[in-house]
Enzyme design. Structure first.
Site, PDB file in Angstrom:
ATOM      1  CD  GLU A  91      -7.521 -13.706  -9.821  1.00  7.59           C
ATOM      2  OE1 GLU A  91      -6.804 -12.550 -10.128  1.00  7.59           O
ATOM      3  OE2 GLU A  91      -8.579 -13.567  -9.531  1.00  7.59           O
ATOM      4  CB  CYS A 125     -14.417 -21.806 -16.245  1.00  9.76           C
ATOM      5  SG  CYS A 125     -16.136 -23.106 -15.621  1.00  9.76           S
ATOM      6  CB  CYS A 129     -21.789 -18.488 -16.736  1.00  9.33           C
ATOM      7  SG  CYS A 129     -21.861 -20.372 -16.237  1.00  9.33           S
ATOM      8  CB  CYS A 132     -18.941 -15.904 -14.934  1.00  9.69           C
ATOM      9  SG  CYS A 132     -17.408 -16.497 -14.351  1.00  9.69           S
ATOM     10  N   GLY A 170     -13.374 -21.898 -12.030  1.00 14.29           N
ATOM     11  CA  GLY A 170     -13.727 -23.190 -12.620  1.00 14.29           C
ATOM     12  C   GLY A 170     -14.702 -23.770 -11.899  1.00 14.29           C
ATOM     13  CD  GLU A 171     -19.221 -27.064 -12.218  1.00 19.45           C
ATOM     14  OE1 GLU A 171     -19.793 -26.059 -12.050  1.00 19.45           O
ATOM     15  OE2 GLU A 171     -19.260 -27.836 -11.218  1.00 19.45           O
ATOM     16  CB  SER A 201     -20.680 -23.250  -5.780  1.00 20.54           C
ATOM     17  OG  SER A 201     -21.331 -22.654  -6.911  1.00 20.54           O
ATOM     18  CG  LEU A 225     -31.886 -22.944 -10.411  1.00 19.01           C
ATOM     19  CD1 LEU A 225     -31.450 -24.316 -10.940  1.00 19.01           C
ATOM     20  CD2 LEU A 225     -32.906 -22.922  -9.429  1.00 19.01           C
ATOM     21  CG  HIS A 226     -27.177 -18.223 -12.033  1.00 19.61           C
ATOM     22  ND1 HIS A 226     -26.964 -17.657 -10.665  1.00 19.61           N
ATOM     23  CD2 HIS A 226     -25.835 -18.896 -12.260  1.00 19.61           C
ATOM     24  CE1 HIS A 226     -25.856 -17.773 -10.025  1.00 19.61           C
ATOM     25  NE2 HIS A 226     -25.035 -18.375 -11.207  1.00 19.61           N
ATOM     26  CB  CYS A 345     -19.844 -13.653  -6.718  1.00 18.77           C
ATOM     27  SG  CYS A 345     -20.474 -14.986  -7.661  1.00 18.77           S
TER      28      CYS A 345
HETATM   29  S1  SF4 Z   1     -16.258 -20.129 -13.145  1.00 13.15           S
HETATM   30 FE1  SF4 Z   1     -18.578 -20.584 -12.714  1.00 13.15          FE
HETATM   31  S2  SF4 Z   1     -19.857 -18.891 -13.252  1.00 13.15           S
HETATM   32 FE2  SF4 Z   1     -17.766 -18.656 -14.272  1.00 13.15          FE
HETATM   33  S3  SF4 Z   1     -17.995 -19.792 -16.101  1.00 13.15           S
HETATM   34 FE3  SF4 Z   1     -17.398 -21.255 -14.782  1.00 13.15          FE
HETATM   35  S4  SF4 Z   1     -19.305 -22.311 -13.630  1.00 13.15           S
HETATM   36 FE4  SF4 Z   1     -19.766 -20.272 -14.834  1.00 13.15          FE
END
Ligand code: SF4
Length: 372
Positions: A91, A125, A129, A132, A170-171, A201, A225-226, A345
């Protein structure tokens, strides 16, 4: 054999090199595809004959196709569902702003409509997290450089994209080489996006942050950071265990010394978890010696299974006041856009069962506003 995307720059360069074709023809191919994504590569004008043979037999103008596009009710956000050559879906989200509607120094802003594209770098990913939606999918595969750029080419069919944020699925730093190659294409001809308008990011992959400025000078870095405490961070972002907070902060200090760029800090507000006044003071102290902009993100509940709750407006306001008032840290609160189309987000997860004809939106703070 699967065809490569013409935006897979390494493969295209390699083929042109072997055939003795000047690499200067590559932007010409890209320009044609950017303007005519569904065209045949034989239609690219004025290439050497050998280039057409290579393009015809090994490459495709676009390896991905647009599966669907959903507008939010207010039409400010469009979520694109893109099918890759291997059948996976990713997406990308187009977010529109009209600068003339905002006021700057009491006057309407210059400029006009501009758009930001939130782009994906992986299918799923690994980072998992807990807050997410994408994290719940697990990791499927990395996107190639070409597949990243193709999201931009699809998005241009909907809006004139001026800003890019790598905040989709994704990271990005876990797919470092492809992301670096893609950003180099975005900032060169024919796309010519300003590096200042591209933001990557990350959850904080330290060894990649250490080389980020050398590889991508001028590109903005945002760190999710969160939490300002390693234990809470690990609770909500299990991958943070591999990136201890003191080492992450040291790497951000070094990055800023080299780049002289401010760092964007993303902080998702989770009721009772990381949104108390003591957390705000802890965060303020942690960031005091850096030049940062903190973006507080009210949590988006992802279905009923989520154990997290959204912080109250008062809690968010109090948190912001502590950072601003006590620590003089520029702190914004992210507006949400596209919630009705799961384009906000933490909501980018491919869900084909979700209705794609949509309802109403709100959105991210405009990254350009953050840069002023
Ligand atoms: S997409 Fe971003 S927020 Fe979601 S699990 Fe991956 S790193 Fe974490």
């Amino acid at each position: 054999m699967a065809f490569r995307s013409v935006f897979d720059v390494g493969a295209l360069r390699n083929e042109f090199d072997i055939a003795g074709i000047s690499l200067q023809f590559i932007p010409q191919v890209w320009k044609h595809v950017r303007q005519n994504p569904s065209s045949n590569l034989d239609e690219v004008p004025s290439l050497p004959t050998a280039a057409y043979l290579i393009l015809r037999t090994k490459f495709k103008a676009m390896t991905s196709s647009l599966s669907s596009a959903a507008d939010s009710k207010d039409r400010l956000t469009t979520k694109l569902l893109i099918r890759l050559q291997n059948g996976s879906l990713v997406e990308a989200v187009v977010m529109r702003y009209d600068t003339r509607l905002g006021k700057y120094a009491g006057k309407p802003r210059p400029g006009g409509q501009r758009s930001t594209l939130c782009i994906s770098s992986q299918v799923g990913c690994k980072m998992a997290c807990k807050f997410c939606a994408t994290g719940t999918m697990g990791f499927k595969n990395n996107l190639s450089c070409g597949e990243i750029i193709e999201q931009l080419v699809h998005a241009f069919q909907f809006s004139d994209i001026r800003n890019i944020v790598f905040m989709g699925m994704g990271e990005p730093l876990n797919n470092y080489t492809a992301v670096v190659e893609a950003i180099k294409i975005m900032t060169g001809p024919p796309f010519q996006l300003s590096p200042r308008r591209i933001t990557v990011s990350t959850v904080g992959i330290i060894h990649c942050i250490n080389k980020f400025h050398d590889d991508l000078p001028g590109i903005n870095l945002a760190v999710s950071l969160h939490a300002s405490d390693q234990e809470i961070r690990c609770q909500i972002m299990p991958a943070a265990r591999a990136f201890p907070l003191p080492r992450l902060m040291e790497s951000l200090q070094n990055y800023q010394k080299k780049s002289h760029q401010k760092i964007f800090i993303e902080y998702i507000m989770l009721h009772g978890v990381n949104d108390l006044e003591q957390h705000a003071h802890q965060l303020g102290k942690l960031l005091q010696t850096l030049e940062v902009v903190v973006n507080l993100i009210p949590f988006n509940p992802i279905g009923s299974s989520s154990s997290f709750k959204t912080s109250t407006k008062d809690d968010v306001k109090r948190f912001q006041q502590v950072l601003r008032g006590t620590y003089s840290i520029r702190t914004t609160v992210r507006q949400q856009m596209g919630e009705d189309i799961a384009g906000a987000c933490g909501q980018l997860v491919v869900d084909v069962s979700r209705p794609m004809s949509a309802g109403s939106v709100g959105l991210l703070s405009d990254i350009e506003d953050l840069h002023m």
